[in-house]
Design an enzyme around this catalytic site. Structure first.
Site, mmCIF file in Angstrom:
data_model
loop_
_atom_site.group_PDB
_atom_site.id
_atom_site.type_symbol
_atom_site.label_atom_id
_atom_site.label_comp_id
_atom_site.label_asym_id
_atom_site.label_seq_id
_atom_site.Cartn_x
_atom_site.Cartn_y
_atom_site.Cartn_z
ATOM 1 N N GLY A 8 17.560 4.161 -20.801
ATOM 2 C CA GLY A 8 16.276 3.674 -21.333
ATOM 3 C C GLY A 8 15.169 3.764 -20.304
ATOM 4 N N GLN A 12 9.632 0.187 -21.536
ATOM 5 C CA GLN A 12 8.649 -0.627 -20.815
ATOM 6 C C GLN A 12 9.144 -1.025 -19.429
ATOM 7 O OE1 GLN A 12 8.101 -4.615 -22.208
ATOM 8 N NE2 GLN A 12 6.090 -4.858 -21.283
ATOM 9 N N ASP A 52 21.804 9.592 -25.179
ATOM 10 C CA ASP A 52 21.778 8.645 -26.298
ATOM 11 C C ASP A 52 22.950 7.694 -26.081
ATOM 12 O OD1 ASP A 52 22.094 7.293 -28.670
ATOM 13 O OD2 ASP A 52 22.136 9.083 -29.944
ATOM 14 N N TYR A 142 17.968 -7.911 -33.808
ATOM 15 C CA TYR A 142 17.827 -7.829 -32.346
ATOM 16 C C TYR A 142 18.676 -8.923 -31.690
ATOM 17 C CZ TYR A 142 15.296 -8.055 -27.838
ATOM 18 O OH TYR A 142 14.948 -8.065 -26.520
ATOM 19 N N LYS A 146 22.039 -8.625 -29.385
ATOM 20 C CA LYS A 146 21.982 -9.038 -27.982
ATOM 21 C C LYS A 146 22.977 -10.162 -27.685
ATOM 22 C CE LYS A 146 19.368 -7.143 -25.307
ATOM 23 N NZ LYS A 146 19.653 -5.953 -24.471
ATOM 24 N N ILE A 172 7.745 -9.901 -21.706
ATOM 25 C CA ILE A 172 7.315 -9.296 -20.436
ATOM 26 C C ILE A 172 5.943 -8.667 -20.627
ATOM 27 C CG2 ILE A 172 7.851 -7.585 -18.642
ATOM 28 C CD1 ILE A 172 9.957 -9.773 -18.820
HETATM 29 N N1 SER Z 1 10.027 -9.122 -25.710
HETATM 30 C C1 SER Z 1 11.117 -9.224 -26.624
HETATM 31 C C2 SER Z 1 10.653 -9.060 -28.023
HETATM 32 O O1 SER Z 1 9.611 -9.578 -28.353
HETATM 33 C C3 SER Z 1 11.818 -10.541 -26.478
HETATM 34 O O2 SER Z 1 12.691 -10.490 -25.415
HETATM 35 O O3 SER Z 1 11.318 -8.457 -28.790
#
Ligand code: SER
Length: 317
Positions: A8, A12, A52, A142, A146, A172
């Site tokens: 990755g 970001q 990938d 998500y 995770k 972040i």
């Molecule tokens: N920055 C992430 C999001 O908003 C959260 O860890 O998906």
């Protein structure tokens, strides 16, 4: 001294991490991989490969062919994009992490660093001062993927002795690579609009408080946990991190100290529902005690630095 693979690397955090570790540990030690092929030599001489992470065979080959000894597994699909593409989120976040861990033990990797997230929390998690071990029953894909990554990491560490470590990142904020796939990314967008002289329409309500952190502190934290002695780490990738918490209204006020005529209005969308399931504040003491987490930026110093850098970049929106 072995070779470090970053997955990755065009994301970001990955983008800035490759630059940092290639300066710190030497360009020849780094292989930057991503599912996309960079258009130009983005990392000035660092070797780049296409990878990938959801392709198990490709992950094994990338590690074997490049004699990889350590991995920063930064590939991930963030919350907002993951809600729109749950299958992609599952393949990259859950299957991708499984592939990296599995290849890690089979190919003799020494250390794997994996970021987790505040997305592992859910509506039943306490809202404030959330400890590391708490209710992690997220309602987003998500979050589901995770939590899976967290549990897999602990499993591979306990069962196979693989050195896996990482942190739960909050939102972040950074200026180098504009993010677009997360729920917390409104904060970055707000800075871009302010510097471009435009009004910003925020997709979260003005009083939605979330944990956040500035990119230099996020990178510094990852290096700290990467370099920490293994016997100091009580947890695997579940270390809570947050430098401060704020809501959109408070961020607007902070930016207005530098750009007084900046205007924001509010039009919540589907991302509000995601944000409503996440905590406001986190207990970060385990990270402080175990490996010296010490963020340097507060909200206003971050705002000054963001605005200064975005002005130098002449950003437009
Ligand atoms: N920055 C992430 C999001 O908003 C959260 O860890 O998906």
């Amino acid at each position: 001294m072995g070779t470090i693979l970053v997955t990755g690397s065009l994301g970001q955090i990955g983008t800035e991490l490759v630059t940092l570790i290639s300066q710190k540990y030497g360009k020849s030690r780094i292989i930057a991989s991503d599912v996309r092929v960079p258009e130009h030599d983005v990392f000035s001489g660092v070797e780049t490969i296409k990878l990938d992470v959801s392709d198990s065979t490709a992950v094994h080959s990338a590690i074997r062919d490049n004699s990889i000894t350590e991995i920063f597994h930064m590939a991930g699909i963030l919350s907002a994009l993951g809600e729109r593409n749950p299958d992609l989120a599952f393949r990259v976040n859950a299957l991708g992490t499984f592939n990296v861990l599995e290849a890690g033990i089979k190919e003799g990797v020494n250390k794997v660093v994996i970021p987790s997230t505040i997305g592992v929390f859910g509506p039943e998690t306490p809202k404030d001062n959330v400890p590391v071990v708490t209710v992690t029953r997220p309602t987003t894909m998500y979050g589901v993927t995770k939590v899976t990554a967290e549990l897999l990491s602990s499993y591979y560490r306990r069962k196979f002795g693989l050195d896996v470590r990482g942190v739960r990142y909050p939102g972040i904020i950074s200026y180098k690579t504009p993010p677009s796939a997360g729920t917390t990314d409104y904060a970055v967008d707000m800075y871009y609009h302010a510097v471009a002289g435009k009004k910003y329409t925020c997709y979260l309500k003005q009083d939605t408080v979330l944990p956040m952190m500035y990119m230099p502190d996020a990178l510094d934290s990852l290096i700290k946990i990467y370099e920490a002695p293994a016997n100091k780490l009580r947890y695997t990738i579940e270390y809570n991190l947050s430098a401060f918490s704020f809501d959109p209204m408070t961020l607007h006020k902070s930016i207005s100290k530098i750009i007084p005529d900046f205007r924001v209005d509010y039009k919540p969308d589907y991302r509000q529902e995601i944000a409503d399931t996440w905590p406001r504040t986190l207990d970060t003491r385990a990270a402080v005690e175990d490996w010296g987490f010490s963020p340097r930026y507060d909200l206003d110093s971050m705002s000054r630095d963001m605005v200064k850098n975005l002005r130098e970049m002449h950003v437009s929106v």
